[in-house]
Design an enzyme around this catalytic site. Structure first.
Site, PDB file in Angstrom:
ATOM      1  N   ALA A  41       0.846  -1.195   0.000  1.00  0.00           N
ATOM      2  CA  ALA A  41       0.000   0.000   0.000  1.00  0.00           C
ATOM      3  C   ALA A  41       0.879   1.242   0.000  1.00  0.00           C
ATOM      4  CB  ALA A  41      -0.950   0.001   1.188  1.00  0.00           C
ATOM      5  N   SER A  42       2.137   1.057  -0.392  1.00  0.00           N
ATOM      6  CA  SER A  42       3.097   2.149  -0.528  1.00  0.00           C
ATOM      7  C   SER A  42       3.167   3.010   0.728  1.00  0.00           C
ATOM      8  CB  SER A  42       2.796   2.978  -1.769  1.00  0.00           C
ATOM      9  OG  SER A  42       2.868   2.180  -2.916  1.00  0.00           O
ATOM     10  N   HIS A  43       2.820   4.263   0.593  1.00  0.00           N
ATOM     11  CA  HIS A  43       2.987   5.229   1.678  1.00  0.00           C
ATOM     12  C   HIS A  43       1.822   5.248   2.664  1.00  0.00           C
ATOM     13  CE1 HIS A  43       0.524   7.150  -1.360  1.00  0.00           C
ATOM     14  NE2 HIS A  43       0.022   7.890  -0.391  1.00  0.00           N
TER      15      HIS A  43
END
Length: 159
Positions: A97-99
């Protein structure tokens, strides 16, 4: 809550209308159809719940006829590197979910080029998902563990 964009799929993992196993299955099965049952590389990052989603993605892909190159816990660029540098691979999925915060997870879809799906490619994938029409396969795929990929990726960067 789910967010679908050119960056893939993101969802809260702790709510009923979030990133559930049913959602993961639909998206993974649809990506198998999108990739014409070819080889798909899969990896996940270190966020909580990633390993379980990764295992479920790999299982679903094999049920839908894909062979899976399973990378384990690796950064998204390593999944992209593997897809880009092996012409037998039809696509990739990075479970991340990356960042976003720890309550989020997601799936980034990678084209055979090693790049994220572009707008038109995403629209083709969304069409399969929205029609709820991933194509099942009588032949099940297999999973191959690729443990040396991080070392290959690092050597490539240093070269």
């Amino acid at each position: 809550m789910l967010i679908r964009s050119i960056s893939g799929l993101r969802g809260l993992t702790d709510v009923p209308n979030g990133l559930t196993t049913d959602v993961v299955r639909l998206y993974a099965a649809s990506f198998a159809t999108y990739c014409h049952k070819g080889i798909i590389t899969v990896g996940y990052d270190g966020r909580q719940g990633g390993k379980e989603i990764y295992d479920y993605v790999c299982k679903t892909l094999t049920e839908y006829g894909c062979d899976v190159f399973a990378l384990g816990m690796v950064p998204t660029p390593t999944v992209m590197f593997e897809v880009e540098n092996d012409i037998s691979i039809h696509g990739g999925i990075s479970v991340t979910a990356s960042h976003n915060g720890q309550q989020w997870n997601g799936m980034k879809f990678i084209a055979a080029s090693g790049l994220f799906l572009d707008k038109e490619q995403n629209e083709s994938l969304w069409e399969i998902i929205d029609s709820n029409a991933p194509k099942e396969n009588d032949t099940k795929g297999s999973i191959t563990i690729r443990e040396d990929i991080e070392e290959k990726h690092i050597k490539s960067i240093l070269a």
